[in-house]
Motif scaffolding. Structure first.
Motif, PDB file in Angstrom:
ATOM      1  N   THR A   1      49.738  60.084  38.625  1.00  0.00           N
ATOM      2  CA  THR A   1      50.421  59.441  37.507  1.00  0.00           C
ATOM      3  C   THR A   1      51.786  58.963  37.963  1.00  0.00           C
ATOM      4  O   THR A   1      52.484  59.662  38.686  1.00  0.00           O
ATOM      5  N   TYR A   2      52.146  57.772  37.519  1.00  0.00           N
ATOM      6  CA  TYR A   2      53.443  57.173  37.823  1.00  0.00           C
ATOM      7  C   TYR A   2      54.252  57.165  36.526  1.00  0.00           C
ATOM      8  O   TYR A   2      53.810  56.613  35.519  1.00  0.00           O
TER       9      TYR A   2
ATOM     10  N   THR B   1      54.153  55.312  31.250  1.00  0.00           N
ATOM     11  CA  THR B   1      53.400  56.100  32.223  1.00  0.00           C
ATOM     12  C   THR B   1      52.151  55.326  32.612  1.00  0.00           C
ATOM     13  O   THR B   1      51.510  54.721  31.761  1.00  0.00           O
ATOM     14  N   MET B   2      51.829  55.345  33.913  1.00  0.00           N
ATOM     15  CA  MET B   2      50.656  54.630  34.394  1.00  0.00           C
ATOM     16  C   MET B   2      49.773  55.552  35.220  1.00  0.00           C
ATOM     17  O   MET B   2      50.277  56.335  36.026  1.00  0.00           O
ATOM     18  N   HIS B   3      48.485  55.432  35.021  1.00  0.00           N
ATOM     19  CA  HIS B   3      47.507  56.145  35.835  1.00  0.00           C
ATOM     20  C   HIS B   3      47.301  55.341  37.124  1.00  0.00           C
ATOM     21  O   HIS B   3      47.137  54.121  37.084  1.00  0.00           O
TER      22      HIS B   3
ATOM     23  N   LEU C   1      46.312  50.278  38.810  1.00  0.00           N
ATOM     24  CA  LEU C   1      47.172  50.861  37.786  1.00  0.00           C
ATOM     25  C   LEU C   1      46.505  50.715  36.431  1.00  0.00           C
ATOM     26  O   LEU C   1      46.098  49.609  36.053  1.00  0.00           O
ATOM     27  N   ASN C   2      46.379  51.832  35.720  1.00  0.00           N
ATOM     28  CA  ASN C   2      45.757  51.835  34.391  1.00  0.00           C
ATOM     29  C   ASN C   2      44.416  51.103  34.375  1.00  0.00           C
ATOM     30  O   ASN C   2      44.117  50.338  33.469  1.00  0.00           O
TER      31      ASN C   2
ATOM     32  N   GLN D   1      43.276  48.629  35.950  1.00  0.00           N
ATOM     33  CA  GLN D   1      43.237  47.181  36.138  1.00  0.00           C
ATOM     34  C   GLN D   1      42.615  46.896  37.500  1.00  0.00           C
ATOM     35  O   GLN D   1      42.334  47.796  38.276  1.00  0.00           O
TER      36      GLN D   1
END
Length: 143
Positions: free
Chosen positions: A88-89, A95-97, A126-127, A129
């Motif tokens: 996680t970032y 917050t982004m997975h 990211l998330n 995508q």
């Protein structure tokens, strides 16, 4: 075989490409290098675009590389060659997975250990995508 920390200059260059664009980011900082024989740890601070300090710690072992960042952004990204990892970032704006698929890790250093180069080639999503191709090059040299 722990040794005294060595003062180093660290440079991190990241190239990010996808079908439509290419972006390059460069970060330079001064810090310490710790070599205990089984792992090499580089700790340095960088300034983000707003001038805030972000602490970086890169740990290199024979089977993985871990990059931890603490400050206005936080993350703990793990690279294992030919494997996928998740993390996680944390950013002030959300917050982004992260899903990281590491293609290649190459680490080399001089005979006396005064300088070294780490190259990581990976895809990052990211998330959930579409993944982007990343090439991270970290170099360090004794100051």
């Amino acid at each position: 075989m722990a040794t005294e920390p060595m003062s180093v200059k660290v440079t991190v260059k990241t190239d990010i490409t996808d079908d439509n664009a290419r972006e390059q980011m460069d970060v330079t900082g001064r810090g310490k290098c710790y070599d205990n024989g089984d792992s090499l740890v580089l700790i340095f601070n960088e300034k983000d675009e707003d001038g805030n300090s972000v602490k970086n710690m890169t740990t290199i072992t024979s089977d993985k590389v871990t990059i931890k960042r603490k400050g206005t952004v936080k993350m703990n990204q793990i690279f294992r060659e030919n494997r996928a990892t998740e993390s996680t970032y944390y950013h002030p704006y959300g917050t982004m997975h992260m899903e990281t698929k590491t293609n290649q890790i190459d680490f080399s250093r001089s005979g006396n250990g005064d300088e070294g180069r780490l190259l990581i080639s990976y895809s990052l999503s990211l998330n959930q995508q579409e993944p982007q191709r990343h090439k991270l090059t970290l170099t360090y040299e004794r100051e």
